[in-house]
Scaffold this motif. Sequence first.
Motif, PDB file in Angstrom:
ATOM      1  N   LYS A 171       3.899  14.747 -10.386  1.00  0.00           N
ATOM      2  CA  LYS A 171       3.445  15.091 -11.902  1.00  0.00           C
ATOM      3  C   LYS A 171       1.976  15.047 -11.738  1.00  0.00           C
ATOM      4  CE  LYS A 171       6.774  14.886 -15.361  1.00  0.00           C
ATOM      5  NZ  LYS A 171       7.516  14.209 -16.465  1.00  0.00           N
ATOM      6  N   ILE A 172       1.159  16.005 -12.153  1.00  0.00           N
ATOM      7  CA  ILE A 172      -0.175  15.902 -12.386  1.00  0.00           C
ATOM      8  C   ILE A 172      -0.481  15.460 -13.844  1.00  0.00           C
ATOM      9  CG2 ILE A 172      -2.410  17.183 -12.107  1.00  0.00           C
ATOM     10  CD1 ILE A 172      -0.936  18.834  -9.976  1.00  0.00           C
ATOM     11  N   THR A 173      -1.508  14.533 -13.900  1.00  0.00           N
ATOM     12  CA  THR A 173      -1.878  14.016 -14.908  1.00  0.00           C
ATOM     13  C   THR A 173      -2.791  14.622 -15.688  1.00  0.00           C
ATOM     14  OG1 THR A 173      -3.614  12.507 -14.019  1.00  0.00           O
ATOM     15  CG2 THR A 173      -1.371  11.541 -14.406  1.00  0.00           C
ATOM     16  N   ILE A 174      -3.171  14.500 -17.010  1.00  0.00           N
ATOM     17  CA  ILE A 174      -4.096  15.611 -17.703  1.00  0.00           C
ATOM     18  C   ILE A 174      -5.611  15.265 -17.186  1.00  0.00           C
ATOM     19  CG2 ILE A 174      -5.291  15.939 -19.949  1.00  0.00           C
ATOM     20  CD1 ILE A 174      -2.518  15.447 -21.121  1.00  0.00           C
ATOM     21  N   GLY A 175      -6.245  16.370 -16.570  1.00  0.00           N
ATOM     22  CA  GLY A 175      -7.348  16.095 -16.189  1.00  0.00           C
ATOM     23  C   GLY A 175      -7.232  15.606 -14.833  1.00  0.00           C
ATOM     24  N   ALA A 176      -5.998  15.516 -14.101  1.00  0.00           N
ATOM     25  CA  ALA A 176      -5.825  14.902 -12.730  1.00  0.00           C
ATOM     26  C   ALA A 176      -6.451  13.323 -12.712  1.00  0.00           C
ATOM     27  CB  ALA A 176      -6.620  15.785 -11.733  1.00  0.00           C
ATOM     28  N   VAL A 177      -6.296  12.728 -13.762  1.00  0.00           N
ATOM     29  CA  VAL A 177      -7.050  11.640 -13.924  1.00  0.00           C
ATOM     30  C   VAL A 177      -6.009  10.616 -12.869  1.00  0.00           C
ATOM     31  CG1 VAL A 177      -7.601   9.470 -15.173  1.00  0.00           C
ATOM     32  CG2 VAL A 177      -7.962  11.795 -16.137  1.00  0.00           C
ATOM     33  N   ASN A 178      -6.840   9.720 -12.071  1.00  0.00           N
ATOM     34  CA  ASN A 178      -5.956   8.911 -11.078  1.00  0.00           C
ATOM     35  C   ASN A 178      -6.227   7.465 -11.609  1.00  0.00           C
ATOM     36  OD1 ASN A 178      -5.187   7.208  -8.915  1.00  0.00           O
ATOM     37  ND2 ASN A 178      -5.667   9.084  -7.469  1.00  0.00           N
ATOM     38  N   THR A 179      -5.347   6.807 -11.858  1.00  0.00           N
ATOM     39  CA  THR A 179      -5.436   5.256 -12.551  1.00  0.00           C
ATOM     40  C   THR A 179      -5.067   4.408 -11.378  1.00  0.00           C
ATOM     41  OG1 THR A 179      -3.182   5.501 -13.571  1.00  0.00           O
ATOM     42  CG2 THR A 179      -5.271   6.087 -14.862  1.00  0.00           C
ATOM     43  N   ARG A 180      -4.943   4.596 -10.133  1.00  0.00           N
ATOM     44  CA  ARG A 180      -4.765   3.675  -9.170  1.00  0.00           C
ATOM     45  C   ARG A 180      -5.693   3.511  -8.251  1.00  0.00           C
ATOM     46  NH1 ARG A 180      -0.265   4.877  -5.869  1.00  0.00           N
ATOM     47  NH2 ARG A 180      -0.949   6.982  -6.122  1.00  0.00           N
ATOM     48  N   PRO A 181      -6.632   2.626  -8.614  1.00  0.00           N
ATOM     49  CA  PRO A 181      -7.803   2.246  -7.474  1.00  0.00           C
ATOM     50  C   PRO A 181      -7.423   1.967  -6.341  1.00  0.00           C
ATOM     51  CG  PRO A 181      -7.779   0.856  -9.379  1.00  0.00           C
ATOM     52  CD  PRO A 181      -6.771   1.781  -9.836  1.00  0.00           C
ATOM     53  N   GLY A 182      -7.872   2.406  -5.270  1.00  0.00           N
ATOM     54  CA  GLY A 182      -7.552   1.921  -3.769  1.00  0.00           C
ATOM     55  C   GLY A 182      -6.297   2.366  -3.324  1.00  0.00           C
ATOM     56  N   SER A 183      -5.722   3.372  -3.902  1.00  0.00           N
ATOM     57  CA  SER A 183      -4.382   3.634  -3.552  1.00  0.00           C
ATOM     58  C   SER A 183      -4.395   4.623  -2.234  1.00  0.00           C
ATOM     59  CB  SER A 183      -3.690   4.512  -4.593  1.00  0.00           C
ATOM     60  OG  SER A 183      -4.740   5.681  -5.010  1.00  0.00           O
ATOM     61  N   SER A 184      -5.332   4.766  -1.757  1.00  0.00           N
ATOM     62  CA  SER A 184      -5.526   5.424  -0.531  1.00  0.00           C
ATOM     63  C   SER A 184      -5.047   4.582   0.737  1.00  0.00           C
ATOM     64  CB  SER A 184      -6.944   5.884  -0.164  1.00  0.00           C
ATOM     65  OG  SER A 184      -7.683   4.756   0.139  1.00  0.00           O
ATOM     66  N   ARG A 185      -4.889   3.361   0.356  1.00  0.00           N
ATOM     67  CA  ARG A 185      -4.020   2.399   1.105  1.00  0.00           C
ATOM     68  C   ARG A 185      -2.704   2.706   1.828  1.00  0.00           C
ATOM     69  NH1 ARG A 185      -7.385  -1.326  -1.896  1.00  0.00           N
ATOM     70  NH2 ARG A 185      -8.746  -2.472  -0.523  1.00  0.00           N
ATOM     71  N   GLU A 186      -2.071   3.522   0.628  1.00  0.00           N
ATOM     72  CA  GLU A 186      -0.968   3.825   0.980  1.00  0.00           C
ATOM     73  C   GLU A 186      -0.718   4.955   2.294  1.00  0.00           C
ATOM     74  OE1 GLU A 186       0.314   4.363  -3.879  1.00  0.00           O
ATOM     75  OE2 GLU A 186       0.039   6.221  -2.576  1.00  0.00           O
ATOM     76  N   TYR A 187      -1.844   5.408   2.480  1.00  0.00           N
ATOM     77  CA  TYR A 187      -1.973   6.321   3.707  1.00  0.00           C
ATOM     78  C   TYR A 187      -2.480   5.690   4.969  1.00  0.00           C
ATOM     79  CZ  TYR A 187      -3.029  11.046   5.782  1.00  0.00           C
ATOM     80  OH  TYR A 187      -3.161  11.930   6.723  1.00  0.00           O
ATOM     81  N   LYS A 188      -1.519   5.631   5.892  1.00  0.00           N
ATOM     82  CA  LYS A 188      -1.975   4.752   7.012  1.00  0.00           C
ATOM     83  C   LYS A 188      -2.610   5.934   8.125  1.00  0.00           C
ATOM     84  CE  LYS A 188       0.537   0.993   6.010  1.00  0.00           C
ATOM     85  NZ  LYS A 188       0.359   0.693   4.500  1.00  0.00           N
ATOM     86  N   THR A 189      -4.041   5.397   8.254  1.00  0.00           N
ATOM     87  CA  THR A 189      -4.453   6.337   9.068  1.00  0.00           C
ATOM     88  C   THR A 189      -4.441   5.932  10.706  1.00  0.00           C
ATOM     89  OG1 THR A 189      -6.838   5.164   8.873  1.00  0.00           O
ATOM     90  CG2 THR A 189      -6.263   7.325   7.472  1.00  0.00           C
ATOM     91  N   GLY A 190      -3.767   4.719  10.819  1.00  0.00           N
ATOM     92  CA  GLY A 190      -3.747   4.069  12.242  1.00  0.00           C
ATOM     93  C   GLY A 190      -3.184   5.109  13.270  1.00  0.00           C
ATOM     94  N   GLY A 191      -2.493   5.928  12.880  1.00  0.00           N
ATOM     95  CA  GLY A 191      -1.516   7.039  13.664  1.00  0.00           C
ATOM     96  C   GLY A 191      -2.702   8.111  14.179  1.00  0.00           C
ATOM     97  N   TRP A 192      -4.146   8.252  13.795  1.00  0.00           N
ATOM     98  CA  TRP A 192      -4.993   9.046  14.327  1.00  0.00           C
ATOM     99  C   TRP A 192      -5.355   8.489  15.721  1.00  0.00           C
ATOM    100  CZ3 TRP A 192      -8.875  10.564  10.052  1.00  0.00           C
ATOM    101  CH2 TRP A 192      -8.125  11.013   8.962  1.00  0.00           C
ATOM    102  N   ARG A 193      -5.175   7.369  15.752  1.00  0.00           N
ATOM    103  CA  ARG A 193      -5.780   6.641  16.959  1.00  0.00           C
ATOM    104  C   ARG A 193      -5.359   6.923  18.407  1.00  0.00           C
ATOM    105  NH1 ARG A 193      -4.766   1.883  15.027  1.00  0.00           N
ATOM    106  NH2 ARG A 193      -2.959   1.571  16.399  1.00  0.00           N
ATOM    107  N   THR A 194      -6.583   7.223  19.448  1.00  0.00           N
ATOM    108  CA  THR A 194      -6.095   7.290  20.705  1.00  0.00           C
ATOM    109  C   THR A 194      -6.503   6.288  21.644  1.00  0.00           C
ATOM    110  OG1 THR A 194      -8.147   8.547  21.274  1.00  0.00           O
ATOM    111  CG2 THR A 194      -6.185  10.113  20.714  1.00  0.00           C
ATOM    112  N   MET A 195      -7.409   5.507  21.077  1.00  0.00           N
ATOM    113  CA  MET A 195      -8.023   4.105  21.829  1.00  0.00           C
ATOM    114  C   MET A 195      -7.717   3.214  20.817  1.00  0.00           C
ATOM    115  SD  MET A 195      -9.058   5.200  24.855  1.00  0.00           S
ATOM    116  CE  MET A 195     -10.277   4.282  25.407  1.00  0.00           C
ATOM    117  N   ARG A 196      -7.248   1.863  21.318  1.00  0.00           N
ATOM    118  CA  ARG A 196      -7.238   0.781  20.459  1.00  0.00           C
ATOM    119  C   ARG A 196      -7.997  -0.310  20.857  1.00  0.00           C
ATOM    120  NH1 ARG A 196      -3.392  -3.011  22.103  1.00  0.00           N
ATOM    121  NH2 ARG A 196      -2.805  -1.530  23.564  1.00  0.00           N
ATOM    122  N   PRO A 197      -8.660  -0.957  19.681  1.00  0.00           N
ATOM    123  CA  PRO A 197      -9.592  -2.141  19.950  1.00  0.00           C
ATOM    124  C   PRO A 197      -8.958  -3.369  20.350  1.00  0.00           C
ATOM    125  CG  PRO A 197      -9.631  -1.610  17.862  1.00  0.00           C
ATOM    126  CD  PRO A 197      -8.729  -0.783  18.345  1.00  0.00           C
TER     127      PRO A 197
END
Lengths: 89, 294
Positions: free
Chosen positions: A5-31
């Motif tokens: 569901k898209i909110t009016i004006g596409a307002v996003n009220t969940r700060p820092g919610s990009s944490r739901e998206y794990k980018t670790g899977g992009w990795r080819t080299m591991r520190p």
Amino acid sequence: MSSLKITIGAVNTRPGSSREYKTGGWRTMRPQVDVEKCIQCLQCLAYCPDGAISKSENAVQIDLDYCKGCGICAKECPVKAIVMLKEEK
Amino acid sequence: MSRQGEERELFAPGHRMCAGCAEGIAVRNILKEAGPHTIAAIATGCLEVVSTAYPQTAWEIPVIHAAFENAASVAAGVEVALRELGRKEGVNVMAFAGDGGTFDIGFQALSGMLERGHDVTYVCLDNEAYMNTGIQRCSSTPWGASTTTSPPGSCSKGESQPKKPLAAICAAHDIPYAATATVAYIKDLRCKVRKALDTEGPAFLHVFTPCPTGWRHGSDDSVELSRLAVETGVFVLWEAVDGDICNLKVTYKPKKRKPVAEYLKKQRRFGHLTDEDIQRIQQEVDEKWEKLED
């Protein structure tokens, strides 16, 4: 995503919610941190583009959920306490 | 650096920047300095695309994205609204845009914001081309760089125009504070962010952010290239107070400038340049420093 569901004006009220998206899977080299060598200067923490590094009790720890394996931490570490290893399944 | 471990992260992980993107380093450190009482307007560009994939956001502060060209106008509007409502005290108003949204498309809005004297800190994250749309040249692209719209070949050396001196143009608006910074020198960057925010009135920060995807270099080389750009003298770290561009204060002067080839040869966008071309760039850098040291 069809049920999204898209909110009016596409307002996003969940700060820092990009944490739901794990980018670790992009990795080819591991520190890998050498806890003995780490002097906790925290330069890697400042230079990590992904904010994936935090201070641990006597070294630093890297959150592999988000680390994309760019290798900046290993390159910038003044005491060479981080090495990059090939990511293997 | 000692504060780093304790400070709150205001730009969350999980954003979709390419591995090794220097913008991530810049935005994280800028927001740590600015703190949570900050409102930002962002322009269309890499930063917007990677940080606000609906229904998620990487920002921990209020952020508004409206269009490509108007980050400065939106920030100006926010600042006026806060002032009129009597809620401006203790709140930083910032604008973030890429080089496309600043040098080219957003320049008119930026110039207007500076001229009207809004209390806004405008940050330009400069990766020297339109990277998120596929590496098209911009007025920020330096001479000789290969982009998809300035390809080198038998009739072309790559980008044919020199880089627009935008920070100096902004300073020439007689604004209270303008400065250049880059990610390798974090203390210098944070110090300038603090000065810009503490300044009453408009402030402009030009932040140089290497781009592994567009510059064709290793993802681990972003900080190294940022450092080399300064050490070779290609990018000058300076600040200008009250628009006094005749008295730029160089905030970091390399003891002995390294040859520009060290910076250029690490990037494939300059891979086609001959020794003669590199000499031409070296000469331009030398002339720029002669003027600075006058």
